[in-house]
Design a protein around this motif. Sequence first.
Motif, PDB file in Angstrom:
ATOM      1  N   THR A  17       0.831  -1.212  -0.028  1.00  0.00           N
ATOM      2  CA  THR A  17       0.100   0.039   0.015  1.00  0.00           C
ATOM      3  C   THR A  17       0.961   1.216  -0.067  1.00  0.00           C
ATOM      4  N   PRO A  18       0.259   2.353  -0.622  1.00  0.00           N
ATOM      5  CA  PRO A  18       1.414   3.512  -0.604  1.00  0.00           C
ATOM      6  C   PRO A  18       1.684   3.989   0.714  1.00  0.00           C
ATOM      7  N   TRP A  19       2.950   4.595   0.842  1.00  0.00           N
ATOM      8  CA  TRP A  19       3.337   5.211   2.129  1.00  0.00           C
ATOM      9  C   TRP A  19       3.268   6.698   2.035  1.00  0.00           C
ATOM     10  N   ARG A  20       2.392   7.389   2.829  1.00  0.00           N
ATOM     11  CA  ARG A  20       1.812   8.666   2.819  1.00  0.00           C
ATOM     12  C   ARG A  20       2.706   9.430   3.945  1.00  0.00           C
ATOM     13  N   THR A  21       3.211  10.680   3.432  1.00  0.00           N
ATOM     14  CA  THR A  21       3.908  11.552   4.499  1.00  0.00           C
ATOM     15  C   THR A  21       3.468  13.097   4.168  1.00  0.00           C
ATOM     16  N   ALA A  22       4.048  13.552   4.850  1.00  0.00           N
ATOM     17  CA  ALA A  22       3.799  15.271   4.744  1.00  0.00           C
ATOM     18  C   ALA A  22       4.378  15.829   3.339  1.00  0.00           C
ATOM     19  N   TYR A  23       5.415  15.078   2.794  1.00  0.00           N
ATOM     20  CA  TYR A  23       5.768  15.617   1.318  1.00  0.00           C
ATOM     21  C   TYR A  23       5.311  14.685   0.383  1.00  0.00           C
ATOM     22  N   GLY A  24       4.363  13.892   0.556  1.00  0.00           N
ATOM     23  CA  GLY A  24       3.740  13.144  -0.629  1.00  0.00           C
ATOM     24  C   GLY A  24       3.389  11.700  -0.464  1.00  0.00           C
ATOM     25  N   GLU A  25       3.520  10.896  -1.441  1.00  0.00           N
ATOM     26  CA  GLU A  25       3.198   9.420  -1.328  1.00  0.00           C
ATOM     27  C   GLU A  25       4.118   8.568  -2.379  1.00  0.00           C
ATOM     28  N   ASP A  26       4.352   7.284  -1.631  1.00  0.00           N
ATOM     29  CA  ASP A  26       5.233   6.528  -2.548  1.00  0.00           C
ATOM     30  C   ASP A  26       4.381   5.207  -2.575  1.00  0.00           C
ATOM     31  N   SER A  27       4.278   4.936  -3.920  1.00  0.00           N
ATOM     32  CA  SER A  27       3.890   3.561  -4.041  1.00  0.00           C
ATOM     33  C   SER A  27       4.994   2.591  -4.482  1.00  0.00           C
ATOM     34  N   VAL A  28       6.042   2.733  -4.850  1.00  0.00           N
ATOM     35  CA  VAL A  28       7.099   2.274  -5.079  1.00  0.00           C
ATOM     36  C   VAL A  28       8.288   2.868  -4.556  1.00  0.00           C
ATOM     37  N   VAL A  29       9.024   2.117  -3.650  1.00  0.00           N
ATOM     38  CA  VAL A  29      10.315   2.319  -3.137  1.00  0.00           C
ATOM     39  C   VAL A  29      11.668   2.097  -4.080  1.00  0.00           C
ATOM     40  N   GLU A  30      12.286   3.246  -4.342  1.00  0.00           N
ATOM     41  CA  GLU A  30      13.357   3.145  -5.180  1.00  0.00           C
ATOM     42  C   GLU A  30      14.620   3.426  -4.531  1.00  0.00           C
ATOM     43  N   SER A  31      15.682   2.332  -4.464  1.00  0.00           N
ATOM     44  CA  SER A  31      16.739   1.923  -3.693  1.00  0.00           C
ATOM     45  C   SER A  31      18.040   1.629  -4.510  1.00  0.00           C
ATOM     46  N   VAL A  32      19.072   1.904  -4.209  1.00  0.00           N
ATOM     47  CA  VAL A  32      20.337   1.420  -4.890  1.00  0.00           C
ATOM     48  C   VAL A  32      21.166   0.211  -3.874  1.00  0.00           C
ATOM     49  N   LYS A 163       2.378   9.899  11.380  1.00  0.00           N
ATOM     50  CA  LYS A 163       2.603  10.650  10.333  1.00  0.00           C
ATOM     51  C   LYS A 163       1.838  12.068  10.680  1.00  0.00           C
ATOM     52  N   PHE A 164       2.216  13.241  10.262  1.00  0.00           N
ATOM     53  CA  PHE A 164       1.537  14.383  10.610  1.00  0.00           C
ATOM     54  C   PHE A 164       1.586  15.446   9.535  1.00  0.00           C
ATOM     55  N   ARG A 165       0.704  15.981   9.339  1.00  0.00           N
ATOM     56  CA  ARG A 165       0.692  16.902   8.090  1.00  0.00           C
ATOM     57  C   ARG A 165      -0.480  17.649   7.974  1.00  0.00           C
ATOM     58  N   ASN A 190       7.780  15.249   9.109  1.00  0.00           N
ATOM     59  CA  ASN A 190       8.622  15.428   7.913  1.00  0.00           C
ATOM     60  C   ASN A 190       8.715  16.792   7.378  1.00  0.00           C
ATOM     61  N   SER A 191       9.194  17.999   8.180  1.00  0.00           N
ATOM     62  CA  SER A 191       9.463  19.193   7.775  1.00  0.00           C
ATOM     63  C   SER A 191       8.046  19.972   7.019  1.00  0.00           C
ATOM     64  N   GLY A 192       6.873  19.388   7.519  1.00  0.00           N
ATOM     65  CA  GLY A 192       5.844  20.015   6.746  1.00  0.00           C
ATOM     66  C   GLY A 192       5.136  21.481   7.298  1.00  0.00           C
ATOM     67  N   TYR A 193       6.094  22.232   8.649  1.00  0.00           N
ATOM     68  CA  TYR A 193       5.605  23.303   9.003  1.00  0.00           C
ATOM     69  C   TYR A 193       6.722  24.193   9.342  1.00  0.00           C
ATOM     70  N   THR A 194       6.367  25.319   9.654  1.00  0.00           N
ATOM     71  CA  THR A 194       7.262  26.563  10.270  1.00  0.00           C
ATOM     72  C   THR A 194       6.878  27.035  11.485  1.00  0.00           C
ATOM     73  N   LEU A 195       7.866  28.162  11.892  1.00  0.00           N
ATOM     74  CA  LEU A 195       7.516  28.736  13.127  1.00  0.00           C
ATOM     75  C   LEU A 195       6.174  29.810  13.085  1.00  0.00           C
ATOM     76  N   ALA A 196       5.621  29.934  11.762  1.00  0.00           N
ATOM     77  CA  ALA A 196       4.381  30.587  11.905  1.00  0.00           C
ATOM     78  C   ALA A 196       3.306  29.545  12.431  1.00  0.00           C
ATOM     79  N   ASP A 197       3.605  28.247  12.669  1.00  0.00           N
ATOM     80  CA  ASP A 197       2.600  27.341  13.212  1.00  0.00           C
ATOM     81  C   ASP A 197       3.002  27.074  14.589  1.00  0.00           C
ATOM     82  N   LEU A 198       3.568  28.051  15.405  1.00  0.00           N
ATOM     83  CA  LEU A 198       3.843  27.960  16.792  1.00  0.00           C
ATOM     84  C   LEU A 198       2.611  27.691  17.625  1.00  0.00           C
ATOM     85  N   SER A 199       1.585  28.195  17.090  1.00  0.00           N
ATOM     86  CA  SER A 199       0.298  28.164  18.092  1.00  0.00           C
ATOM     87  C   SER A 199      -0.259  26.581  17.942  1.00  0.00           C
TER      88      SER A 199
END
Length: 369
Positions: A17-32, A163-165, A190-199
């Motif tokens: 099943t796809p892996w969903r995070t703050a930066y998007g979604e992966d249905s295939v994992v690419e690796s080396v 996961k939180f986004r 996953n880096s989805g926020y800024t200091l503007a989200d302090l509250s």
Amino acid sequence: MIIDRIEIFHVALPLITPWRTAYGEDSVVESVLCRMTSGSTEAWGESCPLAAPCYSPEWAGGIFETAKRWLAPRVLGQEFNSGEEIQQALSIYKGNSFAKALIDNTWWTLHAKLSEQPLHQLFSANRNCIPVGADFGVQDSIEELLDLIHQAVAEGFPRIKLKFRPGWDLPMLRSVRDEFPETVFHIDCNSGYTLADLSLFEEIDSLGLAMIEQPLSFDDLHDHAKLQSRLRTPICLDESISSPERARKAIELKACQYINIKPGRVGGITNAIKIHNDCEDAGIPCWVGGMLESSVGGAICISLGMLENFSYPADIFPSSNYYKTDLGSVPITIEKDHHGIPSVRAMHPLPTPHPERLSQCTVQSAVIR
């Protein structure tokens, strides 16, 4: 040890099943993957930055090319007797932590094979079993997530990561905490926020989380230090820690109270051990994470996690959670320790790719002689 031959394989592994995070979604994992040979002995390593440069600036196709064109030729035919010597040889190239990790990790597995020792014993680790947590990405509904958490709690997982986004944040978290008032949770932003989200984070601060993982930009330390000074809840840095130098600066700035260490993200096992040791000296607990690698790379993360200061339950999962059939010859499995806590054991010998599955999954490959 003289490195006589290097082969690299860019692979694509379909997820169940796809892996969903703050930066998007992966249905295939690419690796080396890398196969390194010294004399008649060979060993395998893996580095998994994923398909697109969303988790970090690197991506699988890019590290394949970087390793093929620059890193592998740099070490081929040379003698290396320590990970520090490998890192020194690669240091002329800036950044590229995942690409360097491919070479560094494989050197360590080859060293273990030549030494006829389990990998974790080369690190002087005293454990061979560590607890693991449960992780849940963004789901189709809160009800679906609650069902998954009920199952994880019943199975005895010592902590649960969510996961939180934006769009899957505070209402979701309040529902979870209402349903499970005593369970140990932390969130991964996953880096989805800024200091503007302090509250928002000040509201989260009242929910009794174990930590907030990587709330701000992937390359930030300064703003994380500001945010940590405003919160009781510990901040954990993940993406921001790409090298031992970055970890040292984070500690000096008091930007976090935990650090997640992934061998790929920090440039390999050599750097991961250094970060672990520096954190231990500073009183900063760590935990080991993975990047949805096959069992070839996952086993390396497990070995690293046997070090003492990896005290928070690891981000290591059974192969069956994500893959119908693992690329590795031996899948990762979870067992209960003597306290009934889901755990993983150090794997020896380390898994290698199953030849037929490797052939099926390979996007491109290269031999550097």
